[in-house]
Design an enzyme around this catalytic site. Structure first.
Site, PDB file in Angstrom:
ATOM      1  N   SER A  14      26.160  41.963  12.631  1.00 53.69           N
ATOM      2  CA  SER A  14      27.141  42.314  13.655  1.00 53.69           C
ATOM      3  C   SER A  14      27.477  43.799  13.557  1.00 53.69           C
ATOM      4  O   SER A  14      27.995  44.270  12.544  1.00 53.69           O
ATOM      5  CB  SER A  14      28.408  41.473  13.468  1.00 53.69           C
ATOM      6  OG  SER A  14      29.382  41.861  14.415  1.00 53.69           O
ATOM      7  N   HIS A  39      24.125  41.446  16.996  1.00 53.25           N
ATOM      8  CA  HIS A  39      25.367  40.969  17.608  1.00 53.25           C
ATOM      9  C   HIS A  39      26.275  42.166  17.903  1.00 53.25           C
ATOM     10  O   HIS A  39      26.507  43.004  17.027  1.00 53.25           O
ATOM     11  CB  HIS A  39      26.055  40.005  16.639  1.00 53.25           C
ATOM     12  CG  HIS A  39      27.260  39.324  17.182  1.00 53.25           C
ATOM     13  ND1 HIS A  39      27.187  38.280  18.088  1.00 53.25           N
ATOM     14  CD2 HIS A  39      28.587  39.523  16.958  1.00 53.25           C
ATOM     15  CE1 HIS A  39      28.411  37.855  18.377  1.00 53.25           C
ATOM     16  NE2 HIS A  39      29.281  38.598  17.716  1.00 53.25           N
ATOM     17  N   ASP A  41      30.051  43.232  19.494  1.00 55.13           N
ATOM     18  CA  ASP A  41      31.377  42.713  19.844  1.00 55.13           C
ATOM     19  C   ASP A  41      32.067  43.606  20.860  1.00 55.13           C
ATOM     20  O   ASP A  41      32.287  44.789  20.608  1.00 55.13           O
ATOM     21  CB  ASP A  41      32.236  42.638  18.575  1.00 55.13           C
ATOM     22  CG  ASP A  41      31.800  41.498  17.679  1.00 55.13           C
ATOM     23  OD1 ASP A  41      31.750  40.368  18.161  1.00 55.13           O
ATOM     24  OD2 ASP A  41      31.506  41.754  16.495  1.00 55.13           O
ATOM     25  N   MET A  43      35.552  44.133  22.833  1.00 55.32           N
ATOM     26  CA  MET A  43      36.976  43.747  22.781  1.00 55.32           C
ATOM     27  C   MET A  43      37.754  44.580  23.793  1.00 55.32           C
ATOM     28  O   MET A  43      37.559  45.794  23.882  1.00 55.32           O
ATOM     29  CB  MET A  43      37.534  43.999  21.387  1.00 55.32           C
ATOM     30  CG  MET A  43      36.751  43.295  20.286  1.00 55.32           C
ATOM     31  SD  MET A  43      37.468  43.660  18.675  1.00 55.32           S
ATOM     32  CE  MET A  43      36.250  42.916  17.601  1.00 55.32           C
ATOM     33  N   HIS A  72      29.038  39.595  22.603  1.00 56.96           N
ATOM     34  CA  HIS A  72      30.192  38.693  22.482  1.00 56.96           C
ATOM     35  C   HIS A  72      31.363  39.308  23.243  1.00 56.96           C
ATOM     36  O   HIS A  72      31.951  40.293  22.805  1.00 56.96           O
ATOM     37  CB  HIS A  72      30.483  38.526  20.984  1.00 56.96           C
ATOM     38  CG  HIS A  72      31.643  37.657  20.658  1.00 56.96           C
ATOM     39  ND1 HIS A  72      32.127  37.512  19.379  1.00 56.96           N
ATOM     40  CD2 HIS A  72      32.426  36.865  21.430  1.00 56.96           C
ATOM     41  CE1 HIS A  72      33.153  36.680  19.388  1.00 56.96           C
ATOM     42  NE2 HIS A  72      33.358  36.288  20.626  1.00 56.96           N
ATOM     43  N   MET A  74      34.808  39.408  24.094  1.00 54.96           N
ATOM     44  CA  MET A  74      36.194  39.004  23.796  1.00 54.96           C
ATOM     45  C   MET A  74      37.067  39.687  24.845  1.00 54.96           C
ATOM     46  O   MET A  74      37.750  40.686  24.592  1.00 54.96           O
ATOM     47  CB  MET A  74      36.564  39.438  22.369  1.00 54.96           C
ATOM     48  CG  MET A  74      35.931  38.538  21.318  1.00 54.96           C
ATOM     49  SD  MET A  74      35.964  39.256  19.671  1.00 54.96           S
ATOM     50  CE  MET A  74      34.404  40.124  19.707  1.00 54.96           C
ATOM     51  N   MET A 143      34.110  30.335  16.499  1.00 54.01           N
ATOM     52  CA  MET A 143      34.750  31.406  15.718  1.00 54.01           C
ATOM     53  C   MET A 143      35.348  30.814  14.441  1.00 54.01           C
ATOM     54  O   MET A 143      36.072  29.817  14.497  1.00 54.01           O
ATOM     55  CB  MET A 143      35.865  32.082  16.512  1.00 54.01           C
ATOM     56  CG  MET A 143      35.416  32.953  17.669  1.00 54.01           C
ATOM     57  SD  MET A 143      34.191  34.221  17.262  1.00 54.01           S
ATOM     58  CE  MET A 143      35.080  35.205  16.035  1.00 54.01           C
ATOM     59  N   ASP A 182      30.790  32.688  13.485  1.00 48.92           N
ATOM     60  CA  ASP A 182      31.083  34.132  13.472  1.00 48.92           C
ATOM     61  C   ASP A 182      32.448  34.361  12.834  1.00 48.92           C
ATOM     62  O   ASP A 182      33.451  33.832  13.314  1.00 48.92           O
ATOM     63  CB  ASP A 182      31.066  34.633  14.931  1.00 48.92           C
ATOM     64  CG  ASP A 182      31.275  36.130  15.081  1.00 48.92           C
ATOM     65  OD1 ASP A 182      31.243  36.851  14.079  1.00 48.92           O
ATOM     66  OD2 ASP A 182      31.449  36.561  16.243  1.00 48.92           O
TER      67      ASP A 182
HETATM   68  C1  DX5 Z   1      35.196  39.249  14.973  1.00 48.61           C
HETATM   69  C2  DX5 Z   1      33.810  39.449  15.534  1.00 48.61           C
HETATM   70  C3  DX5 Z   1      32.726  39.316  14.517  1.00 48.61           C
HETATM   71  C4  DX5 Z   1      32.798  40.311  13.384  1.00 48.61           C
HETATM   72  C5  DX5 Z   1      32.512  39.542  12.132  1.00 48.61           C
HETATM   73  O1  DX5 Z   1      36.121  39.135  16.001  1.00 48.61           O
HETATM   74  O2  DX5 Z   1      33.540  38.543  16.587  1.00 48.61           O
HETATM   75  O3  DX5 Z   1      31.429  39.340  15.104  1.00 48.61           O
HETATM   76  O4  DX5 Z   1      31.896  41.370  13.486  1.00 48.61           O
HETATM   77  O5  DX5 Z   1      32.751  40.359  11.041  1.00 48.61           O
HETATM   78  P1  DX5 Z   1      32.732  39.821   9.546  1.00 48.61           P
HETATM   79  O6  DX5 Z   1      31.371  39.274   9.290  1.00 48.61           O
HETATM   80  O7  DX5 Z   1      33.054  41.041   8.764  1.00 48.61           O
HETATM   81  O8  DX5 Z   1      33.799  38.757   9.435  1.00 48.61           O
HETATM   82 ZN    ZN Z   2      31.417  38.430  17.384  1.00 49.11          ZN
END
Ligand code: DX5
Ligand code: ZN
Length: 234
Positions: A14, A39, A41, A43, A72, A74, A143, A182
């Site tokens: 990620s 991956h 993210d 946000m 992903h 969010m 999650m 995740d």
């Molecule tokens: C968190 C993200 C994850 C994040 C995981 O909201 O969706 O993808 O990168 O990070 P680790 O592996 O450090 O928990």
């Molecule tokens: Zn994620």
């Protein structure tokens, strides 16, 4: 379970945990280390309290690597951005079931636009929330932390939900559906999630935070495969 029904184990670094000063290099590091996809993210500071990356980072990753890009979202309103992320190079688009928009319609649009549609559940969301949309999704992401930040601790109470999702996938005639996990994934939590029925492992800190990502991915793949074969999944 027949072998043909066993989904492939996939390990996804990620990018949230990468060195933000060298994102293209960090994306290539995941590819060279044997990651199955990257991956990314997204946000929006509304669905989650944090802000992270946008379509330009997805486009950068698309130029840097051949790996599939698992994006992903969010976001409170992902339905306004599906075209942009797919045009930027997303191969998998994961939206959340908790949003207000018509989720089944979003999943169908993602598929029509040429990407793989995935649906994500927050830790407090019950597996049954997916009953009406499971058939529209190619991947279910469970999650295992509250989304928004890397480096959190895996929530073991999400394991029962992973098992319920694998049962639901079988009941829908899709035993090899990709079920991802995740948040807080390391060797031990990957093994626990695999034993419960997850086959896709998304990890930031435990893969980007080590010197030898290749060894870390190989070890996670081995642990997850061993946990699958010992579990009642087979
Ligand atoms: C968190 C993200 C994850 C994040 C995981 O909201 O969706 O993808 O990168 O990070 P680790 O592996 O450090 O928990
Ligand atoms: Zn994620």
């Amino acid at each position: 379970m027949d072998n043909k029904d066993m989904p492939a184990i996939k390990i996804l670094p990620s990018l949230l945990a990468a060195d933000m000063g060298h994102l293209a290099r960090e994306a290539r590091r995941a590819e060279e280390a044997g990651g199955d996809a990257l991956h990314i993210d997204i946000m929006d500071a509304h669905f989650v309290p944090n802000l992270s990356m946008g379509p330009d980072v997805v486009a950068m990753a698309r130029r840097a690597v051949r790996l599939p890009l698992s994006v992903h979202l969010m976001m409170t309103n992902p339905e306004r951005y599906l075209e942009r992320f797919i045009a930027a190079g997303a191969d998998i688009l994961l939206i959340h079931i908790e949003i207000k928009a018509d989720v089944a319609d979003c999943l169908r649009r993602i598929r029509k636009l040429g990407a793989r549609p995935g649906i994500t559940l927050n830790p407090e969301t019950h597996a049954s929330a997916l009953d009406d949309v499971l058939n529209e999704a190619e991947e279910v992401l469970c999650m295992s932390v509250h989304p928004g930040y890397g480096g959190q601790v895996f929530m073991p109470e999400t394991l029962d939900k992973i098992a319920a999702l694998r049962r639901a996938a079988r009941q829908h005639g899709r035993p090899a559906l990709d079920i991802s996990v995740d948040g807080g994934i390391n060797l031990d939590t990957a093994a626990a999630a695999a034993a419960a029925g997850a086959n896709v492992f998304i990890a930031g800190t435990s893969l980007y935070g080590v010197g030898d990502m290749k060894a870390a991915i190989a070890a996670m793949r081995d642990r997850a495969a061993a946990a699958w074969s010992l579990s009642s999944n087979l």
